[in-house]
Design a protein around this motif. Structure first.
Motif, PDB file in Angstrom:
ATOM      1  N   LEU A   1       0.833  -1.205   0.000  1.00 11.16           N
ATOM      2  CA  LEU A   1       0.000   0.000   0.000  1.00 11.16           C
ATOM      3  C   LEU A   1       0.870   1.258   0.000  1.00 11.16           C
ATOM      4  O   LEU A   1       0.602   2.209  -0.732  1.00 11.16           O
ATOM      5  CB  LEU A   1      -0.949  -0.003   1.199  1.00 11.16           C
ATOM      6  N   LYS A   2       1.920   1.252   0.803  1.00  8.91           N
ATOM      7  CA  LYS A   2       2.836   2.392   0.820  1.00  8.91           C
ATOM      8  C   LYS A   2       3.528   2.559  -0.515  1.00  8.91           C
ATOM      9  O   LYS A   2       3.772   3.682  -0.961  1.00  8.91           O
ATOM     10  CB  LYS A   2       3.869   2.211   1.932  1.00  8.91           C
ATOM     11  N   LEU A   3       3.812   1.454  -1.174  1.00 13.46           N
ATOM     12  CA  LEU A   3       4.418   1.500  -2.496  1.00 13.46           C
ATOM     13  C   LEU A   3       3.449   2.098  -3.512  1.00 13.46           C
ATOM     14  O   LEU A   3       3.845   2.910  -4.361  1.00 13.46           O
ATOM     15  CB  LEU A   3       4.831   0.084  -2.909  1.00 13.46           C
ATOM     16  N   LEU A   4       2.173   1.733  -3.409  1.00 11.98           N
ATOM     17  CA  LEU A   4       1.167   2.253  -4.336  1.00 11.98           C
ATOM     18  C   LEU A   4       0.916   3.749  -4.160  1.00 11.98           C
ATOM     19  O   LEU A   4       0.712   4.464  -5.141  1.00 11.98           O
ATOM     20  CB  LEU A   4      -0.152   1.501  -4.155  1.00 11.98           C
TER      21      LEU A   4
ATOM     22  N   GLY B   1       3.023   5.894  -3.120  1.00 17.67           N
ATOM     23  CA  GLY B   1       4.223   6.664  -3.426  1.00 17.67           C
ATOM     24  C   GLY B   1       5.051   7.087  -2.245  1.00 17.67           C
ATOM     25  O   GLY B   1       5.809   8.049  -2.330  1.00 17.67           O
ATOM     26  N   ARG B   2       4.916   6.407  -1.144  1.00 16.11           N
ATOM     27  CA  ARG B   2       5.661   6.777   0.053  1.00 16.11           C
ATOM     28  C   ARG B   2       7.172   6.603  -0.132  1.00 16.11           C
ATOM     29  O   ARG B   2       7.965   7.310   0.448  1.00 16.11           O
ATOM     30  CB  ARG B   2       5.184   5.960   1.228  1.00 16.11           C
ATOM     31  N   TYR B   3       7.562   5.636  -0.967  1.00 12.88           N
ATOM     32  CA  TYR B   3       8.975   5.351  -1.173  1.00 12.88           C
ATOM     33  C   TYR B   3       9.557   6.097  -2.377  1.00 12.88           C
ATOM     34  O   TYR B   3      10.705   5.895  -2.734  1.00 12.88           O
ATOM     35  CB  TYR B   3       9.196   3.846  -1.347  1.00 12.88           C
ATOM     36  N   LYS B   4       8.763   6.962  -2.983  1.00 10.40           N
ATOM     37  CA  LYS B   4       9.236   7.694  -4.159  1.00 10.40           C
ATOM     38  C   LYS B   4      10.319   8.698  -3.781  1.00 10.40           C
ATOM     39  O   LYS B   4      11.286   8.881  -4.512  1.00 10.40           O
ATOM     40  CB  LYS B   4       8.073   8.396  -4.836  1.00 10.40           C
ATOM     41  N   ASN B   5      10.151   9.365  -2.667  1.00 10.37           N
ATOM     42  CA  ASN B   5      11.152  10.300  -2.169  1.00 10.37           C
ATOM     43  C   ASN B   5      11.819   9.683  -0.943  1.00 10.37           C
ATOM     44  O   ASN B   5      11.267   9.707   0.157  1.00 10.37           O
ATOM     45  CB  ASN B   5      10.507  11.648  -1.791  1.00 10.37           C
ATOM     46  N   PRO B   6      13.023   9.130  -1.123  1.00  8.99           N
ATOM     47  CA  PRO B   6      13.666   8.451   0.005  1.00  8.99           C
ATOM     48  C   PRO B   6      14.035   9.414   1.122  1.00  8.99           C
ATOM     49  O   PRO B   6      14.312  10.592   0.903  1.00  8.99           O
ATOM     50  CB  PRO B   6      14.909   7.824  -0.614  1.00  8.99           C
ATOM     51  N   LYS B   7      14.023   8.882   2.335  1.00 10.22           N
ATOM     52  CA  LYS B   7      14.396   9.653   3.520  1.00 10.22           C
ATOM     53  C   LYS B   7      15.643   9.040   4.129  1.00 10.22           C
ATOM     54  O   LYS B   7      15.829   7.825   4.107  1.00 10.22           O
ATOM     55  CB  LYS B   7      13.267   9.622   4.556  1.00 10.22           C
TER      56      LYS B   7
END
Length: 122
Positions: free
Chosen positions: A77-80, A82-88
């Motif tokens: 769900l996080k992948l969908l 876009g949570r991982y689009k901008n790495p922290k």
């Protein structure tokens, strides 16, 4: 691949038999008249639309189970979204622990007690 086709055919046959059984039960209980001649399902458009829906839904749910097993719970769900689009950048601590005679200790304690010992050390 052949086993998937055989399993799919078996499930299709099972679904057809279940539909036939349900319609025959409804026909006898309610008094409604359904066209239940031998092979009724072959020309019935509603049956094929239900079968198509069941196949698509089972495919989607199977894919969700496979994805959850691969990535872990909640990651897809996080992948969908876009949570991982901008790495922290995160700070992580890595601990390397080497126990003297750990193999002999693991053989003596057994895998479960040895795992608990390692967890207690951390």
């Amino acid at each position: 691949m052949a086993s998937c086709i055989i399993i799919g055919l078996l499930f299709g046959t099972l679904i057809t038999l279940v539909f036939d059984f349900i319609l025959r039960m409804l026909s006898s209980i309610s008094g409604l008249s359904f066209d239940l001649e031998l092979g009724w399902w072959f020309s019935d458009r509603a049956f094929w639309s239900y079968l198509f829906y069941i196949l698509i839904a089972s495919f989607v749910f199977s894919m969700l189970v496979i994805i959850t097993d691969k990535f872990g719970r909640g990651v897809f769900l996080k992948l969908l979204i876009g949570r991982y689009k901008n790495p922290k950048e995160e700070w992580r601590i890595f601990m390397f622990l080497d126990l003297k005679s750990s193999t002999a200790l693991a053989e003596q304690l057994g895998h479960f007690k040895y795992s608990q010992l390692i967890q207690d050390c951390f």
